[in-house]
Design an enzyme around this catalytic site. Structure first.
Site, PDB file in Angstrom:
ATOM      1  N   GLU A  93       0.674  -0.957  -0.488  1.00  0.00           N
ATOM      2  CA  GLU A  93       0.314   0.213  -0.159  1.00  0.00           C
ATOM      3  C   GLU A  93       0.750   1.138   0.036  1.00  0.00           C
ATOM      4  O   GLU A  93       2.023   1.356   0.593  1.00  0.00           O
ATOM      5  CB  GLU A  93      -0.604  -0.150   0.906  1.00  0.00           C
ATOM      6  CG  GLU A  93      -0.629  -0.017   2.221  1.00  0.00           C
ATOM      7  CD  GLU A  93      -0.812  -0.199   3.757  1.00  0.00           C
ATOM      8  OE1 GLU A  93      -1.873  -1.225   3.976  1.00  0.00           O
ATOM      9  OE2 GLU A  93      -0.974   0.807   4.927  1.00  0.00           O
ATOM     10  N   CYS A 122      -0.494   2.761   8.625  1.00  0.00           N
ATOM     11  CA  CYS A 122       0.957   1.706   8.618  1.00  0.00           C
ATOM     12  C   CYS A 122       0.013   0.121   8.763  1.00  0.00           C
ATOM     13  O   CYS A 122      -0.137  -0.535  10.091  1.00  0.00           O
ATOM     14  CB  CYS A 122       2.325   1.852   9.541  1.00  0.00           C
ATOM     15  SG  CYS A 122       3.070   0.735   8.691  1.00  0.00           S
TER      16      CYS A 122
HETATM   17  N1  SAH Z   1       9.443   0.181  10.353  1.00  0.00           N
HETATM   18  C1  SAH Z   1       8.939   1.988   9.798  1.00  0.00           C
HETATM   19  C2  SAH Z   1       8.479   2.316   8.808  1.00  0.00           C
HETATM   20  C3  SAH Z   1       6.761   1.756   9.086  1.00  0.00           C
HETATM   21  S1  SAH Z   1       5.470   2.495  10.436  1.00  0.00           S
HETATM   22  C4  SAH Z   1       9.563   2.256  11.461  1.00  0.00           C
HETATM   23  O1  SAH Z   1       9.327   1.724  12.189  1.00  0.00           O
HETATM   24  O2  SAH Z   1       9.312   3.526  11.059  1.00  0.00           O
HETATM   25  C5  SAH Z   1       5.679   4.046  10.415  1.00  0.00           C
HETATM   26  C6  SAH Z   1       4.802   4.503  11.326  1.00  0.00           C
HETATM   27  O3  SAH Z   1       3.473   4.433  11.767  1.00  0.00           O
HETATM   28  C7  SAH Z   1       6.240   3.873  12.831  1.00  0.00           C
HETATM   29  O4  SAH Z   1       6.182   5.338  13.324  1.00  0.00           O
HETATM   30  C8  SAH Z   1       4.600   3.542  13.155  1.00  0.00           C
HETATM   31  O5  SAH Z   1       5.332   2.672  14.901  1.00  0.00           O
HETATM   32  C9  SAH Z   1       3.938   4.244  12.974  1.00  0.00           C
HETATM   33  N2  SAH Z   1       2.710   3.111  13.426  1.00  0.00           N
HETATM   34  C10 SAH Z   1       2.120   2.339  13.014  1.00  0.00           C
HETATM   35  N3  SAH Z   1       0.741   1.284  13.597  1.00  0.00           N
HETATM   36  C11 SAH Z   1       0.515   2.729  13.015  1.00  0.00           C
HETATM   37  C12 SAH Z   1      -1.587   3.395  14.048  1.00  0.00           C
HETATM   38  N4  SAH Z   1      -2.107   2.406  13.890  1.00  0.00           N
HETATM   39  N5  SAH Z   1      -1.102   4.213  14.356  1.00  0.00           N
HETATM   40  C13 SAH Z   1      -0.159   5.234  14.446  1.00  0.00           C
HETATM   41  N6  SAH Z   1       1.046   5.244  13.817  1.00  0.00           N
HETATM   42  C14 SAH Z   1       1.462   3.358  13.642  1.00  0.00           C
END
Ligand code: SAH
Length: 340
Positions: free
Chosen positions: A88, A329
């Site tokens: 996505e 994400c």
């Molecule tokens: N693996 C990398 C990039 C992908 S996630 C990382 O961890 O930075 C991108 C961001 O979205 C990360 O900070 C992650 O912790 C956050 N994230 C994941 N699920 C989320 C949610 N349900 N609500 C808000 N942020 C979320």
């Protein structure tokens, strides 16, 4: 081979190998990325025999768009790759331009407790062309120019380091998409060796780190990677990046009710970050079903924010981008698979 995975230098190499002049490289790159041609036959400045040779050696295939959902300020896209794996991307339309959040892997092995992506184990890394193609497909679909890229979709970019760095090289080239390093952000859950490598890599952009907690106990509970690279090591690597690049590092901090949103954690975070060029971005948790986490209450977020402010930490609160389209994400793909 897919042409969107070729760096400018590799294109020059290829041209030399087939006995062509390297001066054709800028022409081809400009046509691919500025004029966004959909067939190699559409390059007017090169002769027919070279077009045919290129056609034989390269594909311009883009991932198949299988779902587009428009929200108020975001549009989410679900793509099927050639092998039918799903990824996505999310477009955020902002005053200062279009930011595209792209995926770097199919699935993710980091297993953060609050994140949907972690529930799909990594199937494979994306190749450079599969990252470039997310940009090309969306620019073509919407007839827009994307000005910022964030690697914050599915996957851990630094668990796919070589391909991600090659991708950054491709999209920065001045004859191509010409995206400047300040417009490119890699977000990592904190893979320390790669953060250190990234700091001195010629093609690096900006760095964001998903910190999400200032203490090892909480961070290890919500992010298993912390057992390998604890908070102190992550922040040391971040300081190393700041020193080498003179660029600030963004720390992402998803506010999870009664997990990482206590005032003592705000104070500890402020103490840890003092005197360095960090920017803390507080992100409201986009509540994901069945993972057992809740979005922090507004008053708790406000208190946390104020403590950081009082301690002179640069802090912003992200609007809840994408919640109307479940764009956090991994949520998009998860929703799609639930419907199937
Ligand atoms: N693996 C990398 C990039 C992908 S996630 C990382 O961890 O930075 C991108 C961001 O979205 C990360 O900070 C992650 O912790 C956050 N994230 C994941 N699920 C989320 C949610 N349900 N609500 C808000 N942020 C979320």
């Amino acid at each position: 081979m897919n042409i969107y995975g070729l760096t400018f230098a590799q294109l020059e190499q290829y041209l030399l190998q087939i006995g062509e002049k390297i001066s054709k490289a800028p022409i081809i790159f400009t046509n691919l990325y500025r004029k966004q041609i959909s067939s190699l036959l559409d390059i007017p400045e090169i002769r027919q025999s070279l077009k045919e040779q290129l056609m034989q050696d390269f594909s311009l295939a883009l991932p198949r768009l299988i779902q587009q959902t428009n929200g108020t300020d975001t549009i989410k896209f679900l793509f099927a790759l050639q092998d039918e794996n799903l990824i996505e991307a999310v477009l955020m339309r902002q005053r200062y331009g279009n930011t595209l959040c792209i995926s770097s892997q199919v699935g993710c092995n980091m297993a953060c407790a609050f994140c949907q992506s972690g529930r799909f184990k990594k199937v494979r890394n994306l190749l450079p062309h599969e990252m470039t193609a997310q940009i090309m497909a969306i620019q073509r679909q919407l007839q827009i120019k994307i000005s910022n890229i964030v690697l914050m979709g599915i996957g851990e970019p630094f668990d796919n380091y070589e391909n991600v760095m090659k991708f950054l090289e491709i999209i920065q080239h001045p004859r191509g998409l010409a995206l400047g390093p300040r417009h490119l952000t890699v977000s990592t859950c904190g893979l320390v060796p790669q953060i250190i490598q990234y700091a001195t890599h010629p093609n690096h952009g900006m760095l964001a780190i998903s910190l999400h907690a200032p203490d090892d106990e909480t961070r290890s509970r919500i992010m298993p990677i912390n057992r390998r690279y604890p908070v102190a090591q992550v922040l040391e690597a971040a300081r190393d990046f700041i020193q080498h690049t003179n660029r600030k590092v963004m720390l992402e901090y998803v506010m999870l009710q009664e997990q990482n949103d206590f005032p003592w954690q705000a104070q500890l975070l402020a103490d840890l970050l003092k005197d360095d060029d960090f920017h803390v971005n507080l992100i409201p948790y986009n509540t994901t079903q069945n993972l057992g986490f809740q979005q922090s209450e507004q008053t708790r977020i406000a208190t946390f924010y104020n403590i950081l402010k009082q301690n002179h930490i640069v802090v912003t609160m992200r609007r809840e981008f994408g919640s109307s389209v479940n764009a956090a994400c991994g949520q998009l793909r998860a929703d799609y698979e639930m419907q199937q």
